[in-house]
Motif scaffolding. Structure first.
Motif, mmCIF file in Angstrom:
data_model
loop_
_atom_site.group_PDB
_atom_site.id
_atom_site.type_symbol
_atom_site.label_atom_id
_atom_site.label_comp_id
_atom_site.label_asym_id
_atom_site.label_seq_id
_atom_site.Cartn_x
_atom_site.Cartn_y
_atom_site.Cartn_z
ATOM 1 N N THR A 331 -31.353 5.523 25.952
ATOM 2 C CA THR A 331 -30.312 5.941 24.935
ATOM 3 C C THR A 331 -29.982 4.902 23.783
ATOM 4 O O THR A 331 -30.097 5.017 22.585
ATOM 5 C CB THR A 331 -29.249 6.719 25.238
ATOM 6 N N ASN A 332 -30.042 3.681 24.263
ATOM 7 C CA ASN A 332 -29.786 2.726 23.285
ATOM 8 C C ASN A 332 -30.993 2.190 22.381
ATOM 9 O O ASN A 332 -30.818 2.009 21.405
ATOM 10 C CB ASN A 332 -29.578 1.335 23.879
ATOM 11 N N CYS A 333 -32.230 2.488 23.061
ATOM 12 C CA CYS A 333 -33.515 2.387 22.210
ATOM 13 C C CYS A 333 -33.367 3.532 21.050
ATOM 14 O O CYS A 333 -33.771 3.226 19.919
ATOM 15 C CB CYS A 333 -34.864 2.305 22.900
ATOM 16 N N ARG A 334 -33.220 4.758 21.374
ATOM 17 C CA ARG A 334 -33.131 5.822 20.503
ATOM 18 C C ARG A 334 -32.151 5.562 19.342
ATOM 19 O O ARG A 334 -32.410 5.871 18.299
ATOM 20 C CB ARG A 334 -32.912 7.184 21.061
ATOM 21 N N ALA A 335 -30.786 5.153 19.708
ATOM 22 C CA ALA A 335 -29.645 4.746 18.940
ATOM 23 C C ALA A 335 -30.257 3.649 17.733
ATOM 24 O O ALA A 335 -29.842 3.853 16.612
ATOM 25 C CB ALA A 335 -28.551 4.715 19.723
ATOM 26 N N SER A 336 -30.660 2.612 18.437
ATOM 27 C CA SER A 336 -31.212 1.708 17.612
ATOM 28 C C SER A 336 -32.008 2.045 16.614
ATOM 29 O O SER A 336 -32.033 1.727 15.500
ATOM 30 C CB SER A 336 -31.866 0.559 18.373
ATOM 31 N N ARG A 337 -32.957 2.846 16.915
ATOM 32 C CA ARG A 337 -33.936 3.354 16.081
ATOM 33 C C ARG A 337 -33.373 4.221 14.679
ATOM 34 O O ARG A 337 -33.562 4.141 13.642
ATOM 35 C CB ARG A 337 -35.107 4.382 16.786
ATOM 36 N N GLU A 338 -32.498 4.880 15.300
ATOM 37 C CA GLU A 338 -31.669 5.936 14.230
ATOM 38 C C GLU A 338 -30.945 5.189 13.315
ATOM 39 O O GLU A 338 -30.822 5.534 12.397
ATOM 40 C CB GLU A 338 -30.975 7.070 14.794
ATOM 41 N N THR A 339 -30.326 4.073 13.824
ATOM 42 C CA THR A 339 -29.518 3.329 13.046
ATOM 43 C C THR A 339 -30.147 2.319 11.993
ATOM 44 O O THR A 339 -29.806 2.570 10.990
ATOM 45 C CB THR A 339 -28.431 2.046 14.046
ATOM 46 N N GLU A 340 -31.260 1.999 12.496
ATOM 47 C CA GLU A 340 -32.061 1.058 11.363
ATOM 48 C C GLU A 340 -32.786 2.288 10.441
ATOM 49 O O GLU A 340 -33.233 1.647 9.065
ATOM 50 C CB GLU A 340 -33.232 0.085 12.186
ATOM 51 N N LEU A 341 -33.182 3.142 10.818
ATOM 52 C CA LEU A 341 -33.985 4.158 9.825
ATOM 53 C C LEU A 341 -32.848 4.702 8.793
ATOM 54 O O LEU A 341 -33.342 4.779 7.431
ATOM 55 C CB LEU A 341 -34.594 5.390 10.567
ATOM 56 N N VAL A 342 -31.609 4.825 9.448
ATOM 57 C CA VAL A 342 -30.637 5.336 8.282
ATOM 58 C C VAL A 342 -30.301 4.479 7.388
ATOM 59 O O VAL A 342 -29.938 4.590 5.954
ATOM 60 C CB VAL A 342 -29.178 5.678 9.028
ATOM 61 N N ASP A 343 -30.623 2.890 7.518
ATOM 62 C CA ASP A 343 -30.352 1.931 6.505
ATOM 63 C C ASP A 343 -31.391 2.155 5.514
ATOM 64 O O ASP A 343 -31.151 1.609 4.562
ATOM 65 C CB ASP A 343 -30.550 0.707 7.124
ATOM 66 N N ARG A 344 -32.490 2.749 5.550
ATOM 67 C CA ARG A 344 -33.749 2.767 4.549
ATOM 68 C C ARG A 344 -33.965 4.431 3.874
ATOM 69 O O ARG A 344 -34.537 4.316 3.055
ATOM 70 C CB ARG A 344 -34.674 2.428 5.139
ATOM 71 N N TYR A 345 -33.533 5.210 4.833
ATOM 72 C CA TYR A 345 -33.864 6.762 4.554
ATOM 73 C C TYR A 345 -32.755 7.581 4.543
ATOM 74 O O TYR A 345 -31.736 7.285 5.281
ATOM 75 C CB TYR A 345 -35.032 7.325 5.275
#
Length: 400
Positions: A331-345
């Motif tokens: 879950t931490n991997c999934r949350a990390s991905r969503e967090t960094e994607l929201v910074d760009r998209y």
């Protein structure tokens, strides 16, 4: 609506006009007049609620639960409550499980809550005798002593969110019992059951960390697993084990993901996620390594079995790479991905790619990062200049 009738030798009865407009007698037995008045008040309140078509309030339900079978039966004959059905907790929970077709993960969740209820109350406990006070005590027991395996106590109590989820399952069981007429009210109503954000278990998994983990993975399947959970935010194991090569469009960089968790929604749980450059490399390598005619992206059948324990291997990989395992491995991997994607998209697009809603993303996945704070205090934010009159094609008005 009701009157008390005094009989010989101190016996009391209540005369009640029932919903069918007939007057019936509810015999109370020998008791003081003051006690009979209290009973009359309770019955009048229950009759008023029935006439208004509203549920019993908690005090009324508790009182009905506390009275003996004879008095309950006499009140039920007036038509303002349902007859009391004697059903044991074990019998009801088994009946519920047999008549509800749910996913395997949901079934396991229900089974754990069922076991907790039986462990505390006992299999032969009459379901109608469990009060709101008993439910509160059960929740306290669940949090402090409920995390046991066999005869040994676990080293730590259940997490608050786990307790909330199991309380929600208990409420689900008793809601169904109420609809079946086994109980007047749900004793688990009002107990906290909505999960909350637990910042202590948040952890941002940096890309360089997952890359080092990939280098220490034991085989190609695990290299692909780590890339998918970190760079596509794929749910593991539910979405991971269903992924087929027909879902991977490398030329167009499109990854079709089929989610059991959301398949009941209008999109049937199917979403399309971009194959980002950092993910493309690993999927391309997996494709080259796959045997001819391979169906699943994850080749080894043991990794795709229901209940496969991927977490133990993941933890060993992290430790071999020289890192301490983070709180929620996948879950931490999934949350990390969503967090960094929201910074760009835009978050609307990101939520669509990862298969959750904006409120869910905000509550459970997106994290506050120190690196973003550092960037905010170093990079100036520009304010658009206020347009002048000449820039908009009109002359500024003169002052008078």
């Amino acid at each position: 609506m009701a009157t008390i009738r005094k009989e010989e030798n101190g016996f009391k009865s209540i005369l009640l006009v029932c919903p069918d407009k007939k007057r019936r007698t509810i015999r109370l037995g020998k008791m003081h007049l003051r006690t009979a008045e209290k009973v009359k008040t309770k019955i009048e309140g229950i009759a008023a609620n029935f006439a208004a078509g509203v549920d019993l309030d908690p005090q009324q339900a508790e009182w009905l639960r506390s009275i003996d079978d004879k008095l309950h039966e006499r009140i039920a004959k007036c038509g303002i409550i349902k007859p009391r059905l004697n059903t044991t907790l074990s019998a009801w929970l088994n009946r519920y499980m047999k008549t509800h077709d749910v996913k395997d993960s949901t079934k396991r969740s229900l089974e754990r809550a069922k076991d907790n209820l039986i462990d505390y109350f006992g299999a032969d406990r009459q379901i109608r005798t469990i009060s709101s006070h008993h439910a509160t005590e059960w929740r306290h027991w669940l949090k402090t002593e409920g995390n046991q395996r066999g005869s040994e106590k676990a080293t730590k109590p259940l997490a608050e969110n786990t307790v909330r989820r199991r309380t929600g399952r208990a409420k689900q069981f008793f809601d169904a019992a109420k609809r079946a007429g086994l109980i007047e009210s749900n004793p688990f109503d009002g107990l906290k059951r909505t999960t909350t954000e637990n910042k202590a278990r948040q952890f941002f998994v940096e890309q360089n960390v997952i890359e080092q983990c990939i280098e220490h993975a034991p085989n190609q399947d695990w290299r692909t697993i780590l890339a998918l959970v970190r760079y596509a935010g794929i749910r593991a194991p539910s979405e991971l084990v269903r992924l087929r090569w027909e879902d991977v469009n490398l030329p167009d960089r499109r990854l079709t993901i089929r989610a059991t968790k959301t398949e009941h929604l209008s999109h049937n749980g199917v979403r399309v996620c971009p194959i980002f450059p950092e993910l493309f490399t690993h999927l391309d390598q997996a494709w080259e390594a796959a045997p001819d005619g391979a169906e699943f992206v994850i080749q080894r059948a043991e990794y795709r079995q229901p209940g496969a324990n991927l977490g133990t291997t993941f933890r060993k990989i992290i430790e071999r790479a020289g890192f301490a395992p983070w709180p929620k491995l996948f879950t931490n991997c999934r949350a990390s991905r969503e967090t960094e994607l929201v910074d760009r998209y835009p978050i609307k697009d990101v939520s669509s790619w990862l298969g959750n809603s904006k409120p869910v993303a905000m509550k459970h996945y997106l994290m506050v990062r120190d690196s973003v704070f550092a960037r905010a205090i170093q990079e100036p934010t520009t304010t658009p200049e206020k347009p002048t009159g000449t820039e908009t094609g009109t002359a500024p008005s003169s002052k008078h």
